[in-house]
Write a protein that holds these residues in place. Structure first.
Motif, PDB file in Angstrom:
ATOM      1  N   TYR A 223      27.057 -14.926 -39.588  1.00  0.00           N
ATOM      2  CA  TYR A 223      27.297 -15.696 -38.343  1.00  0.00           C
ATOM      3  C   TYR A 223      28.398 -15.008 -37.525  1.00  0.00           C
ATOM      4  O   TYR A 223      28.269 -14.804 -36.318  1.00  0.00           O
ATOM      5  CB  TYR A 223      27.703 -17.127 -38.713  1.00  0.00           C
ATOM      6  N   LEU A 252      21.434 -16.864 -34.400  1.00  0.00           N
ATOM      7  CA  LEU A 252      22.343 -17.827 -35.041  1.00  0.00           C
ATOM      8  C   LEU A 252      21.552 -18.926 -35.757  1.00  0.00           C
ATOM      9  O   LEU A 252      21.928 -19.378 -36.837  1.00  0.00           O
ATOM     10  CB  LEU A 252      23.301 -18.437 -34.014  1.00  0.00           C
ATOM     11  N   CYS A 255      20.296 -17.505 -38.928  1.00  0.00           N
ATOM     12  CA  CYS A 255      21.397 -17.405 -39.880  1.00  0.00           C
ATOM     13  C   CYS A 255      21.668 -18.767 -40.540  1.00  0.00           C
ATOM     14  O   CYS A 255      21.916 -18.844 -41.741  1.00  0.00           O
ATOM     15  CB  CYS A 255      22.638 -16.891 -39.156  1.00  0.00           C
ATOM     16  N   SER A 411      28.074 -25.559 -35.913  1.00  0.00           N
ATOM     17  CA  SER A 411      27.257 -24.384 -35.564  1.00  0.00           C
ATOM     18  C   SER A 411      26.394 -24.710 -34.346  1.00  0.00           C
ATOM     19  O   SER A 411      26.432 -25.834 -33.847  1.00  0.00           O
ATOM     20  CB  SER A 411      26.333 -24.041 -36.739  1.00  0.00           C
TER      21      SER A 411
END
Length: 466
Positions: A223, A252, A255, A411
């Motif tokens: 990340y 992302l 990930c 996130s």
């Protein structure tokens, strides 16, 4: 969704015919993947109907036209042989010359949100057909904004809904109560809405839980690498364009799902080491614990992901854990798809999990034999996730349905979930009172905001670690 739109429609057409209101022919256009289900339901609920399924390659369709359409010297006879023609969206466009020359008593479009864009070929071609009456079926009439709803209404009654600018202007401030009432009154004559509570009084409850998952050490490393590698694009002064921001976002999201979605070490036989596969991803570590408990509790599970490569990894994981499963994604169509559903739904079936891609597995599928849904990664469009878990929470379900939505803490996923909530508010407003906004697709600013969400905490850990 899961309230029997298909059955209600078939019985409606059948009653029109049986009671002498209309002799047909009727045109039913549906996603290719749901046509087998439509055939089955017609057989069960309208046995006297002559239903022709119009699919297949050019030669197959030519044979169907020759034998089933009652053509004579390439000119259509006044007497058409069939009552119902069942076909896909694509063939409505490809075979426009033939299908568009027939006068249809009624058109049915399944999953009608396909008509939400009046610039699409499907919308324009279908609009040119000769049709007496139109019936649109959708569980999600409004996915992003009021403009999409307007296009559905425009397709149904163009003489009444023909001024998009006026419509959007009139309902610009949609949070005001009088505006909401006005919109409901306008929609009233055109929309028949059924809630699960109306149709099925004893429908078991469903509970949705957002499960916040931590990144594994390997994921954190990836990340940070993605963010630092794209520093220029993410730094507002460097000014990344929208496309590059979306690419970063996809990396992302990958990930957050599993670092093996990027090139990863494989064993000589081409598979992954099971233990490393699990330990590399926070979501898989959690899934491993959850599935063990769910299996012991006698539950059956649907697992949805947007990424087919993630489904590949989940297959490896289920093999490693020794669970039996079925799988459907965009590459599995027609008969194979229905066979997988039938195997899973069969009495005493041994399959514990069903892997589905959110978009391919979210339409017209009945998997009410499962009572647990795991959304491994959320869709941009919350309606696709609702379509997904409605595979289990539908008529025929006799257990409480649990929905677990995996969201990686601090996130992009956490921020995407918040954006999705905003989209849902608009639906609640239009089809029932509430609040909402008119905006549809995301601005560069919103993308920026999503990408940077949680990064401070991630890099702060680094500093503290040093």
């Amino acid at each position: 969704m899961g309230l029997g739109k298909t059955v209600q429609t078939i019985v409606f057409l059948y009653s029109l015919y049986k009671e002498g209101h209309s002799k047909g022919p009727y045109l039913v256009s549906a996603p290719l993947s749901t046509i087998i289900n439509w055939e089955r339901e017609f057989e069960m609920w309208a046995p006297d109907f002559y239903v022709v399924t119009y699919t297949g390659d050019k030669e197959s369709r030519s044979v169907i036209r020759e034998n089933e359409f009652s053509f004579e010297d390439n000119a259509i006879r006044t007497q058409i042989k069939f009552h119902v023609l069942l076909t896909s969206y694509e063939l409505i466009t490809i075979d426009q010359a033939v299908l568009g020359s027939i006068e249809w008593a009624c058109l049915v479009v399944d999953e009608a949100h396909r008509l939400k864009n009046n610039q699409s070929k499907f919308f324009r071609v279908l609009n040119s057909y000769k049709i007496d009456y139109k019936l649109l079926l959708t569980g999600t009439p409004l996915q992003n904004n009021l403009e999409e709803l307007f296009h559905l209404l425009n397709f149904l009654t163009p003489e009444r809904f023909n001024n998009l600018e006026g419509f959007l202007e009139e309902f610009a401030d949609i949070s005001k109560e009088d505006q909401i009432k006005k919109l409901h009154d306008l929609l009233g004559p055109h929309m028949l809405r059924r809630l699960k509570a109306d149709v099925f009084k004893n429908m078991p409850a469903k509970t949705e839980l957002i499960v916040r998952v931590e990144l594994s050490q390997m994921q954190k490393k990836y990340y940070k690498f993605i963010l630092t590698r794209n520093f220029e694009a993410l730094n507002s002064k460097g000014g990344g364009n929208q496309v590059s921001l979306l690419n970063i976002m996809m990396d992302l999201k990958k990930c957050c799902n599993h670092p093996y979605l990027f090139p990863a070490p494989v064993l000589p036989n081409g598979s992954y080491d099971g233990n490393s596969l699990v330990k590399s991803s926070g979501k898989l570590m959690l899934l491993q614990k959850m599935l063990k408990k769910l299996r012991d509790g006698g539950h059956r599970v649907l697992i949805f992901s947007q990424m087919t490569k993630m489904l590949d990894l989940l297959e490896d994981f289920l093999e490693y854990e020794g669970y039996k499963y079925e799988r459907i994604d965009g590459g599995i169509t027609g008969g194979l798809r229905q066979e997988a559903i039938d195997r899973f739904n069969a009495p005493g079936a041994q399959q514990f999990c069903f892997l589905l891609s959110t978009r391919a597995g979210g339409l017209g599928i009945n998997l009410a034999t499962a009572d647990t849904v795991i959304i491994y990664d959320s869709d941009w469009n919350p309606h696709n996730d609702i379509q997904a878990f409605s595979r289990a929470h539908r008529i025929g379900q006799n257990k409480k349905v649990m929905i677990y939505r995996f969201v990686t803490r601090a996130s992009v996923e956490e921020r995407i979930t918040q954006v999705a909530k905003r989209k849902m508010m608009l639906t609640h407003l239009v089809v029932r009172p509430g609040l909402g906004s008119k905006s549809g697709s995301m601005t560069k600013q919103e993308l920026d905001d999503i990408l940077k969400f949680g990064t401070e905490e991630l890099f702060k850990d680094d500093v503290e670690g040093e």
